[in-house]
Design an enzyme around this catalytic site. Structure first.
Site, PDB file in Angstrom:
ATOM      1  CE1 TYR A 102      -4.332  -3.951   5.213  1.00 27.92           C
ATOM      2  CE2 TYR A 102      -4.777  -5.141   7.248  1.00 27.92           C
ATOM      3  CZ  TYR A 102      -4.040  -4.977   6.079  1.00 27.92           C
ATOM      4  OH  TYR A 102      -3.028  -5.842   5.792  1.00 27.92           O
TER       5      TYR A 102
ATOM      6  CG  HIS B  59      -7.325   4.632   0.719  1.00 28.24           C
ATOM      7  ND1 HIS B  59      -8.142   5.731   0.810  1.00 28.24           N
ATOM      8  CD2 HIS B  59      -8.100   3.586   1.150  1.00 28.24           C
ATOM      9  CE1 HIS B  59      -9.333   5.384   1.259  1.00 28.24           C
ATOM     10  NE2 HIS B  59      -9.330   4.091   1.477  1.00 28.24           N
TER      11      HIS B  59
ATOM     12  CG  ASN C 121     -15.869   3.138   3.472  1.00 29.50           C
ATOM     13  OD1 ASN C 121     -16.974   3.640   3.647  1.00 29.50           O
ATOM     14  ND2 ASN C 121     -15.604   2.370   2.437  1.00 29.50           N
TER      15      ASN C 121
ATOM     16  CG  ASN D 297     -12.736   0.373   4.822  1.00 29.10           C
ATOM     17  OD1 ASN D 297     -12.279   1.437   4.419  1.00 29.10           O
ATOM     18  ND2 ASN D 297     -13.216  -0.533   3.997  1.00 29.10           N
TER      19      ASN D 297
ATOM     20  CE1 TYR E 214      -3.898  -2.146   0.128  1.00 28.85           C
ATOM     21  CE2 TYR E 214      -2.769  -3.245   1.931  1.00 28.85           C
ATOM     22  CZ  TYR E 214      -3.777  -3.214   0.993  1.00 28.85           C
ATOM     23  OH  TYR E 214      -4.677  -4.245   0.926  1.00 28.85           O
TER      24      TYR E 214
ATOM     25  CG  ASP F 113      -7.590   9.023   0.699  1.00 30.57           C
ATOM     26  OD1 ASP F 113      -8.341   8.574  -0.185  1.00 30.57           O
ATOM     27  OD2 ASP F 113      -7.593   8.569   1.872  1.00 30.57           O
TER      28      ASP F 113
END
Length: 181
Positions: free
Chosen positions: A61, A19, A109, A63, A14, A88
């Site tokens: 993570y 994100h 989220n 969410n 990632y 973001d």
């Protein structure tokens, strides 16, 4: 005490994705520091302008960021007005940023989970523009790698974001919004 939260997803896959804007700002601002672990988050404590700061990168993570933020808020007894979340934002052009307070999740989220866990949206946010290619599925877009050109556009504004971080305990959110929005 101030809590500066950079949102992102943990793991090498990632890194340099849209994100992970929040993680990228914290990593750039702090440089090579030794992060500690607590409540499924990486955190770093320091003093800036005679004020204690905790920098946090939730490792749950995106969410599920809210549970980690809530744990830090409760443990360190942090007031909602002393929380700054860096995220973001697909609705802003690449590289632009906005400072917001009392704002909805806007479909983000990670922010939605923080609002749900804290029971309020009155924390302060720095939204970093990622643009949005409507021809690409949103999930694929936010998890996509930044081009060198887009990364440069975003990093050009880091100095202004650093100013907000460093003066968070001196200036009002309204002054920052007038100055940078």
């Amino acid at each position: 005490m101030k809590l500066i939260v950079g949102l992102g997803n943990p793991g090498k896959e990632y890194e340099n994705t849209r994100h992970n804007a929040g993680f990228s700002v914290l990593d750039s601002y702090l440089g090579n520091v030794k992060w500690s672990k607590k409540f499924n988050g990486l955190y770093y404590e320091t003093n800036i302008n005679n004020q204690k700061y905790i920098f946090l990168k939730p490792q749950s993570y995106m969410n599920l960021s809210g549970g980690v933020v809530k744990s830090f808020v409760d443990y360190f007894n942090i007031d909602i007005k002393d929380i700054l979340v860096i995220q973001d934002d697909l609705d802003l052009p690449v590289g632009k940023f906005r400072i917001k307070k009392n704002s909805s999740s806007g479909g983000h989220n990670g922010i939605k989970d923080i609002i749900n866990n804290l029971g309020t949206n009155s924390f302060i946010r720095i939204k970093i523009g990622m643009g949005h290619d409507k021809n690409i599925d949103t999930k694929d877009y936010v998890l996509g790698k930044l081009s060198k050109e887009d990364k440069n556009k975003i990093e050009e504004n880091y100095k202004y974001i650093y100013d907000v971080i460093e003066n968070f305990n001196y200036d009002t959110i309204e002054n920052f919004m007038c100055k940078y929005n």
